[in-house]
Design an enzyme around this catalytic site. Structure first.
Site, mmCIF file in Angstrom:
data_model
loop_
_atom_site.group_PDB
_atom_site.id
_atom_site.type_symbol
_atom_site.label_atom_id
_atom_site.label_comp_id
_atom_site.label_asym_id
_atom_site.label_seq_id
_atom_site.Cartn_x
_atom_site.Cartn_y
_atom_site.Cartn_z
ATOM 1 N N ASN A 122 29.017 -100.579 42.970
ATOM 2 C CA ASN A 122 27.729 -100.801 42.300
ATOM 3 C C ASN A 122 26.951 -101.836 43.128
ATOM 4 O O ASN A 122 27.482 -102.388 44.098
ATOM 5 C CB ASN A 122 27.918 -101.256 40.847
ATOM 6 C CG ASN A 122 28.788 -102.497 40.763
ATOM 7 O OD1 ASN A 122 28.515 -103.499 41.439
ATOM 8 N ND2 ASN A 122 29.853 -102.447 39.978
ATOM 9 N N GLY A 130 36.753 -97.167 37.743
ATOM 10 C CA GLY A 130 36.900 -95.970 38.569
ATOM 11 C C GLY A 130 37.526 -96.238 39.923
ATOM 12 O O GLY A 130 38.447 -97.046 40.063
ATOM 13 N N VAL A 131 36.979 -95.585 40.937
ATOM 14 C CA VAL A 131 37.550 -95.722 42.278
ATOM 15 C C VAL A 131 37.327 -97.134 42.825
ATOM 16 O O VAL A 131 38.147 -97.668 43.575
ATOM 17 C CB VAL A 131 36.999 -94.611 43.208
ATOM 18 C CG1 VAL A 131 35.550 -94.817 43.571
ATOM 19 C CG2 VAL A 131 37.865 -94.468 44.444
ATOM 20 N N ASP A 132 36.225 -97.752 42.419
ATOM 21 C CA ASP A 132 35.921 -99.130 42.826
ATOM 22 C C ASP A 132 37.038 -100.071 42.355
ATOM 23 O O ASP A 132 37.584 -100.879 43.141
ATOM 24 C CB ASP A 132 34.570 -99.514 42.184
ATOM 25 C CG ASP A 132 33.965 -100.788 42.739
ATOM 26 O OD1 ASP A 132 34.496 -101.306 43.734
ATOM 27 O OD2 ASP A 132 32.961 -101.263 42.164
ATOM 28 N N SER A 220 29.364 -91.024 42.864
ATOM 29 C CA SER A 220 28.498 -90.787 41.694
ATOM 30 C C SER A 220 29.029 -89.740 40.709
ATOM 31 O O SER A 220 28.376 -89.466 39.699
ATOM 32 C CB SER A 220 27.061 -90.389 42.102
ATOM 33 O OG SER A 220 26.349 -91.508 42.555
ATOM 34 N N VAL A 223 31.359 -92.239 36.384
ATOM 35 C CA VAL A 223 30.488 -92.782 35.330
ATOM 36 C C VAL A 223 29.006 -92.605 35.654
ATOM 37 O O VAL A 223 28.171 -92.611 34.751
ATOM 38 C CB VAL A 223 30.774 -94.269 35.014
ATOM 39 C CG1 VAL A 223 32.178 -94.445 34.463
ATOM 40 C CG2 VAL A 223 30.552 -95.167 36.204
ATOM 41 N N TYR A 224 28.655 -92.415 36.909
ATOM 42 C CA TYR A 224 27.240 -92.214 37.250
ATOM 43 C C TYR A 224 26.751 -90.786 36.977
ATOM 44 O O TYR A 224 25.570 -90.480 37.128
ATOM 45 C CB TYR A 224 26.969 -92.622 38.700
ATOM 46 C CG TYR A 224 26.871 -94.137 38.914
ATOM 47 C CD1 TYR A 224 27.067 -95.046 37.874
ATOM 48 C CD2 TYR A 224 26.557 -94.663 40.175
ATOM 49 C CE1 TYR A 224 26.972 -96.421 38.068
ATOM 50 C CE2 TYR A 224 26.455 -96.038 40.372
ATOM 51 C CZ TYR A 224 26.660 -96.919 39.312
ATOM 52 O OH TYR A 224 26.555 -98.276 39.515
HETATM 53 N N1 AR6 Z 1 40.856 -92.001 44.387
HETATM 54 C C1 AR6 Z 1 39.919 -91.049 44.547
HETATM 55 N N2 AR6 Z 1 38.958 -90.791 43.643
HETATM 56 C C2 AR6 Z 1 38.962 -91.528 42.504
HETATM 57 C C3 AR6 Z 1 39.906 -92.541 42.256
HETATM 58 C C4 AR6 Z 1 40.889 -92.770 43.263
HETATM 59 N N3 AR6 Z 1 41.823 -93.716 43.127
HETATM 60 N N4 AR6 Z 1 39.648 -93.090 41.040
HETATM 61 C C5 AR6 Z 1 38.583 -92.439 40.536
HETATM 62 N N5 AR6 Z 1 38.166 -91.495 41.415
HETATM 63 P P1 AR6 Z 1 33.470 -93.524 39.738
HETATM 64 P P2 AR6 Z 1 30.601 -93.495 40.358
HETATM 65 C C6 AR6 Z 1 37.043 -90.548 41.330
HETATM 66 O O1 AR6 Z 1 33.189 -93.603 38.289
HETATM 67 O O2 AR6 Z 1 30.390 -92.326 39.477
HETATM 68 C C7 AR6 Z 1 32.383 -98.144 39.059
HETATM 69 O O3 AR6 Z 1 32.597 -98.906 37.923
HETATM 70 C C8 AR6 Z 1 36.498 -90.216 39.968
HETATM 71 O O4 AR6 Z 1 37.311 -89.226 39.363
HETATM 72 O O5 AR6 Z 1 34.532 -94.371 40.293
HETATM 73 O O6 AR6 Z 1 29.959 -93.514 41.714
HETATM 74 C C9 AR6 Z 1 31.499 -98.875 40.073
HETATM 75 O O7 AR6 Z 1 31.690 -100.258 40.029
HETATM 76 C C10 AR6 Z 1 35.134 -89.680 40.326
HETATM 77 O O8 AR6 Z 1 35.236 -88.306 40.685
HETATM 78 O O9 AR6 Z 1 32.145 -93.845 40.623
HETATM 79 C C11 AR6 Z 1 30.135 -98.462 39.661
HETATM 80 O O10 AR6 Z 1 29.660 -99.308 38.622
HETATM 81 C C12 AR6 Z 1 34.756 -90.450 41.581
HETATM 82 O O11 AR6 Z 1 35.940 -91.124 42.004
HETATM 83 C C13 AR6 Z 1 30.312 -97.077 39.111
HETATM 84 O O12 AR6 Z 1 31.673 -96.977 38.710
HETATM 85 C C14 AR6 Z 1 33.660 -91.463 41.381
HETATM 86 O O13 AR6 Z 1 33.777 -92.003 40.078
HETATM 87 C C15 AR6 Z 1 30.074 -96.026 40.156
HETATM 88 O O14 AR6 Z 1 30.123 -94.769 39.552
#
Ligand code: AR6
Length: 270
Positions: A122, A130-132, A220, A223-224
């Site tokens: 973010n 999530g991944v972050d 994205s 959660v985005y």
């Molecule tokens: N390895 C690979 N992909 C993953 C993993 C992992 N370990 N964990 C989750 N994913 P998101 P965004 C996937 O929500 O939508 C955070 O809080 C997940 O299934 O992580 O860009 C940040 O701080 C999804 O398909 O990222 C921001 O505030 C993808 O990663 C916000 O979320 C992205 O999901 C960013 O939202």
């Protein structure tokens, strides 16, 4: 073996491809011949699949590319949707592949010196869910410390949407983390432009830092709220724009659904 009309993976090839011995390759398109095999030999180190370490945490032996002789083509492997290490590879250029893989991006690495993973961060860049969250947990607290030193461009914003920043990767097996911020789909006025910028600026920054192997999550798509199909087409198109600049661009997809959509788009666009 490969000349037979009904192709089955030998145990060795199956191990290399992370597939099940005896699995039929009949569904594959006809091999294009040795041209694509020659180009694949230009790859210095075959990419290591996420989650492929053995129980002792060792990397598997690099796949012998000779194992692909006679079965290589733009799409060189057919273990989509399988267990850890499953993946599909597409030739982007004579020296570059695009790889799709299911798994956890924090486990992905190639050589620990010219490889990087991309974080869907973010704008504050101090971690999140999530991944972050997974990347920060795996990298250790030094990553947050390094992120906090990235200068703010305005209060609370270190990386505006669509831009990218780079840090070391600390406890992660790769050398660097590239942090980018994708658009919030329902809020961004032009989410397609912002998502394209996030991929392009990540790839540009990686190139400037001599990264040869790069892995992305589905930016994205958590959660985005970005729809998978549209996101996958943008992601693959941007990777294609940089086809001469990396040995490997990998998408590490976290679910079967994401993997299937990315695979469909890759088959359409590559
Ligand atoms: N390895 C690979 N992909 C993953 C993993 C992992 N370990 N964990 C989750 N994913 P998101 P965004 C996937 O929500 O939508 C955070 O809080 C997940 O299934 O992580 O860009 C940040 O701080 C999804 O398909 O990222 C921001 O505030 C993808 O990663 C916000 O979320 C992205 O999901 C960013 O939202």
């Amino acid at each position: 073996m490969m000349g037979s009309a009904s192709l089955y993976l030998s145990t060795k090839v199956a191990r290399v491809l992370g597939a099940v011995p005896g699995r039929s390759l009949r569904s594959l398109p006809k091999p294009r011949g040795l041209e694509s095999y020659r180009s694949l030999r230009n790859l210095r180190t075959p990419p290591i699949a996420a989650g492929m370490e053995d129980e002792a945490g060792r990397k598997p032996a690099p796949p012998a590319l000779a194992a692909f002789a006679g079965v290589t083509r733009s799409r060189v492997s057919t273990s989509a949707g399988g267990g850890p290490g499953a993946g599909d590879w597409f030739e982007l250029s004579p020296s570059s592949v695009l790889k799709l893989q299911k798994g956890d991006i924090t486990k992905w690495f190639v050589d620990g010196s010219t490889d990087a993973i991309v974080n869907a961060a973010n704008e504050r860049m101090l971690g999140g869910g999530g991944v972050d969250g997974a990347i920060h947990r795996a990298a250790g607290p030094e990553l947050r410390e390094a992120c906090s030193k990235v200068p703010e461009v305005r209060p609370g914003v270190r990386c505006p949407t669509g831009e990218a920043r780079i840090t070391p990767a600390f406890q992660l097996p790769v050398s660097h983390v590239i942090h980018t911020v994708g658009p919030i789909y329902d809020v961004d006025k032009q989410p397609d432009v912002s998502l394209g910028n996030a991929y392009r600026n990540s790839l540009r920054l990686a190139k400037e830092n001599n990264i040869q192997y790069i892995a992305f999550p589905a930016i994205s798509c958590g959660v985005y709220g970005y729809p998978y199909k549209e996101a996958s087409r943008i992601a693959i198109s941007k990777a294609k724009e940089f086809s001469d600049d990396f040995k490997e661009v990998c998408f590490v997809l976290f679910s079967d659904d994401l993997y299937r959509v990315w695979l469909e788009s890759a088959l359409e666009l590559l």
